[in-house]
Design a protein around this motif. Structure first.
Motif, mmCIF file in Angstrom:
data_model
loop_
_atom_site.group_PDB
_atom_site.id
_atom_site.type_symbol
_atom_site.label_atom_id
_atom_site.label_comp_id
_atom_site.label_asym_id
_atom_site.label_seq_id
_atom_site.Cartn_x
_atom_site.Cartn_y
_atom_site.Cartn_z
ATOM 1 N N GLY A 1 5.963 -4.197 3.660
ATOM 2 C CA GLY A 1 4.554 -4.569 3.622
ATOM 3 C C GLY A 1 4.204 -5.517 4.757
ATOM 4 N N LEU A 2 5.075 -6.500 5.017
ATOM 5 C CA LEU A 2 4.827 -7.441 6.119
ATOM 6 C C LEU A 2 4.837 -6.701 7.450
ATOM 7 C CD1 LEU A 2 7.046 -10.437 4.916
ATOM 8 C CD2 LEU A 2 4.579 -10.526 5.280
ATOM 9 N N ALA A 3 5.769 -5.739 7.594
ATOM 10 C CA ALA A 3 5.860 -4.972 8.836
ATOM 11 C C ALA A 3 4.622 -4.085 9.017
ATOM 12 C CB ALA A 3 7.130 -4.128 8.836
ATOM 13 N N GLU B 1 7.150 4.782 -12.610
ATOM 14 C CA GLU B 1 8.179 5.750 -12.240
ATOM 15 C C GLU B 1 8.334 5.844 -10.744
ATOM 16 O OE1 GLU B 1 7.633 9.573 -13.928
ATOM 17 O OE2 GLU B 1 7.638 8.790 -15.975
ATOM 18 N N SER B 2 7.257 5.495 -10.037
ATOM 19 C CA SER B 2 7.316 5.615 -8.580
ATOM 20 C C SER B 2 8.359 4.671 -7.988
ATOM 21 C CB SER B 2 5.943 5.339 -7.979
ATOM 22 O OG SER B 2 5.509 4.055 -8.348
ATOM 23 N N VAL B 3 8.667 3.565 -8.705
ATOM 24 C CA VAL B 3 9.663 2.628 -8.191
ATOM 25 C C VAL B 3 11.045 3.279 -8.221
ATOM 26 C CG1 VAL B 3 10.787 0.398 -8.562
ATOM 27 C CG2 VAL B 3 8.325 0.603 -8.891
ATOM 28 N N PHE C 1 5.240 2.377 0.857
ATOM 29 C CA PHE C 1 4.842 3.531 1.671
ATOM 30 C C PHE C 1 4.161 4.601 0.811
ATOM 31 C CE2 PHE C 1 8.223 1.662 4.316
ATOM 32 C CZ PHE C 1 7.546 1.539 5.514
ATOM 33 N N ASP C 2 4.261 4.472 -0.507
ATOM 34 C CA ASP C 2 3.617 5.408 -1.432
ATOM 35 C C ASP C 2 2.262 4.837 -1.847
ATOM 36 O OD1 ASP C 2 2.835 7.071 -3.461
ATOM 37 O OD2 ASP C 2 4.665 6.862 -4.652
ATOM 38 N N GLU C 3 1.223 5.224 -1.127
ATOM 39 C CA GLU C 3 -0.083 4.599 -1.348
ATOM 40 C C GLU C 3 -0.734 5.037 -2.647
ATOM 41 O OE1 GLU C 3 -1.980 5.538 2.305
ATOM 42 O OE2 GLU C 3 -0.662 4.195 3.403
ATOM 43 N N ALA D 1 2.447 0.674 -8.308
ATOM 44 C CA ALA D 1 3.418 -0.344 -7.890
ATOM 45 C C ALA D 1 3.293 -0.591 -6.384
ATOM 46 C CB ALA D 1 4.831 0.092 -8.242
ATOM 47 N N GLY D 2 3.143 0.498 -5.624
ATOM 48 C CA GLY D 2 2.994 0.361 -4.180
ATOM 49 C C GLY D 2 1.783 -0.481 -3.828
ATOM 50 N N ARG D 3 0.663 -0.195 -4.520
ATOM 51 C CA ARG D 3 -0.566 -0.959 -4.246
ATOM 52 C C ARG D 3 -0.414 -2.419 -4.662
ATOM 53 N NH1 ARG D 3 -5.098 1.681 -7.139
ATOM 54 N NH2 ARG D 3 -3.533 2.875 -8.255
ATOM 55 N N ALA D 4 0.329 -2.632 -5.758
ATOM 56 C CA ALA D 4 0.538 -4.010 -6.223
ATOM 57 C C ALA D 4 1.352 -4.800 -5.193
ATOM 58 C CB ALA D 4 1.252 -4.012 -7.571
ATOM 59 N N TYR D 5 2.336 -4.158 -4.579
ATOM 60 C CA TYR D 5 3.118 -4.846 -3.538
ATOM 61 C C TYR D 5 2.253 -5.132 -2.305
ATOM 62 C CZ TYR D 5 7.771 -4.602 -5.700
ATOM 63 O OH TYR D 5 8.860 -4.795 -6.504
ATOM 64 N N VAL D 6 1.399 -4.171 -1.938
ATOM 65 C CA VAL D 6 0.507 -4.385 -0.791
ATOM 66 C C VAL D 6 -0.369 -5.618 -1.045
ATOM 67 C CG1 VAL D 6 -1.479 -3.429 0.464
ATOM 68 C CG2 VAL D 6 0.513 -1.984 -0.021
ATOM 69 N N ASP D 7 -0.876 -5.725 -2.281
ATOM 70 C CA ASP D 7 -1.686 -6.894 -2.666
ATOM 71 C C ASP D 7 -0.872 -8.179 -2.574
ATOM 72 O OD1 ASP D 7 -3.845 -5.347 -3.169
ATOM 73 O OD2 ASP D 7 -3.757 -5.488 -5.357
ATOM 74 N N ALA D 8 0.380 -8.119 -3.076
ATOM 75 C CA ALA D 8 1.228 -9.315 -3.080
ATOM 76 C C ALA D 8 1.469 -9.793 -1.654
ATOM 77 C CB ALA D 8 2.555 -9.025 -3.783
ATOM 78 N N VAL D 9 1.714 -8.842 -0.742
ATOM 79 C CA VAL D 9 1.936 -9.205 0.664
ATOM 80 C C VAL D 9 0.668 -9.853 1.236
ATOM 81 C CG1 VAL D 9 2.313 -8.255 2.968
ATOM 82 C CG2 VAL D 9 3.736 -7.485 1.061
#
Lengths: 237, 270
Positions: free
Chosen positions: B26-28, B214-216, B228-230, B234-242
């Motif tokens: 996410g940072l990258a 399940e995506s994790v 990378f799974d938009e 979970a992917g969106r939650a990580y994007v938010d966290a970053v």
């Protein structure tokens, strides 16, 4: 240089009440206590508290007291709560006089135990000359805090798995979820105060209650815990 | 100034490696030059999660021991040019993590990266302590259950007492909470601690809540970090966290207010 010759320092010293020396149970009980932690007591300084022991007036009596304590590896260094005549006799025996003395107004005496009560164990509580400790950060699981000879004040939560101990009182202005042990040096008058009780264990002078024994109605409330007639008593604030 | 971030938890199996991979990616993706280091010597997994296990030649321990150069061991990510993976050794153990060697490698990395993400092993022994020692920031990965919360609490205490910043009386490590494997359904049933319960016990700021998804699992098994799974929550939650880590304000998703908290239920108070 002369100004530096005398420097101040604060020490924690054990106090033995003089009237206890007359108790036949004193000797064996002290011996037991010393045996349990010999290193703690080895050459430890002791102050003789003369409150309620006006009969100690002769130099020889102070020398005798010093010898009794010496047999238990303790070193008598002075007296406390003394009448002026006692101060003189003690000085002749080579003992220092510590404040407060009896000529000063002293605090009210604690209620005496009922006459039929079992003899109280020797009181070797540390004096409260040490400064109380203030902790403002959360006390995390696995952390241990011990305040020797004074109170502990925590203005943050105490987590489960943390252990806070003090020879004096314990105040927690936050949730108490860990273990709290007040009067760790044996002071039965120490208390625990907390703004929310969810403790794993609370203890005063060795008397303890585990989480399961805490009354459910007191859980989650602001309480103080005291030792009354040898039983831990929880009072809602 | 490069920043060292440690993903740590005390307890194992809470999602440190998954989160380290996702946060680093996410940072990258946000344009920061980022390297993610596997500190779990002997139980190497980060390379699998990042999908680069077939390209590992030299590792972290080789570089610490001076047997390889940094650029020989760093693996460039196939998906993002800003992202590098620094795998660890599977054949050695945690004793190989010499503190001065780790410090030398981190200092060298600081010259060419903006963020150095350290994936800590579980536990509170040498490996975990070494991983958190040099941290500027810590992301405490926690599952909504009591044992994980308690272990996180312990690790926060260690960060405050045994890290380099603590030992040198510097500004304390900046600590964030990342709640993973969160299931709103199970919270509602009282089977899991709620976000509020965990926040109250740990009393540190919340970086993000990652829903159980399940995506994790799919991401781990295919070696593609979940950010990378938009499509995935979970992917969106990580994007938010970053984004929050970088100082943006974002509303918490996947956490509706709950009526009856686990703790209250446990204590028998409605």
């Amino acid at each position: 240089m002369a100004g530096n010759l005398v420097q101040g320092a604060v020490f924690t010293v054990m106090v033995v009440r003089a009237e206890m020396l007359r108790d036949p149970a004193f000797d064996p009980e002290l011996a037991q206590q010393v045996q349990r932690s010999p290193r703690f007591f080895l050459n430890a300084p002791v102050v003789l508290d003369l409150r309620g022991a006006a009969e100690f007036t002769h130099e020889a009596e102070f020398i005798e007291a010093r010898d009794i304590l010496r047999r238990h590896t303790l070193t008598l260094i002075g007296i406390q709560n003394a009448q002026p005549t006692q101060v003189d006799a003690a000085a002749a025996a080579g003992l220092a006089s510590f404040a407060p003395n009896a000529s000063q107004p002293s605090r009210a005496r604690p209620v005496e135990p009922a006459p039929n009560a079992a003899p109280a164990p020797p009181r070797l509580a540390a004096t409260a000359t040490a400064k109380s400790r203030l902790v403002t950060q959360p006390v995390r699981s696995g952390t241990q805090i011990y305040v020797r000879g004074a109170d502990l004040v925590v203005t943050a939560p105490v987590s489960p798995g943390a252990e806070i101990m003090a020879d004096g009182n314990i105040h927690v202005y936050g949730v108490l979820r860990g273990r709290a042990l007040a009067g760790a040096g044996g002071d039965a008058e120490a208390r625990i105060f907390c703004s929310r009780l969810e403790a794993e264990l609370v203890s005063i002078a060795g008397h303890y209650l585990v989480s399961d024994q805490l009354p459910p109605e007191q859980r989650g409330s602001a309480v103080q815990i005291a030792l009354v007639d040898g039983r831990l008593t929880i009072v809602q604030n | 100034m490069a920043k060292v971030i440690v993903l740590t938890s005390g307890k194992g199996g809470v999602g440190k490696t998954t989160s380290a991979a996702a946060i680093a990616s996410g940072l990258a993706l946000r344009g920061n030059r980022t390297v993610v280091i596997d500190f779990d010597v002997g139980l190497r997994n980060l390379d699998l999660i990042m999908g680069c296990e077939r390209r590992v030649v030299f590792d972290f321990i080789n570089v610490i021991n001076g047997d390889a150069k940094l650029n020989q061991a760093l693996i460039k990510d196939k998906r993002n040019d800003n992202l590098y993976i620094f795998p660890t050794s599977q054949t050695r153990d945690k004793d190989a993590l010499k503190r001065d060697g780790v410090e030398r490698v981190l200092n060298e990395l600081k010259e060419s990266f903006d963020y150095i993400v350290c994936d800590s092993p579980a536990g509170i022994e040498h490996g975990a302590i070494t991983a958190l020692y040099f941290a500027d920031s810590a992301i405490i990965t926690t599952n909504p259950e009591v044992s994980s919360v308690r272990d996180s609490d312990r690790i926060i205490g260690i960060l405050a007492s045994k890290s380099r910043r603590a030992e040198h009386n510097m500004e304390p490590v900046d600590v964030h909470l990342l709640l993973t494997r969160y299931s709103l359904e199970r919270v509602k049933k009282g089977e899991m601690l709620s976000v509020e319960d965990v926040k109250e016990i740990l009393s540190i700021p919340l970086l993000g809540v990652i829903p159980e998804s399940e995506s994790v699992l799919r991401a781990s098994n295919t070696g593609i970090p979940v950010v990378f799974d938009e499509e995935s929550p979970a992917g969106r939650a990580y994007v938010d966290a970053v984004a929050r880590f970088l100082g943006e304000q974002r509303e918490m998703r996947f956490v509706q207010p709950e009526r009856r908290s686990f703790f209250r239920a446990l204590l028998g108070r409605a």
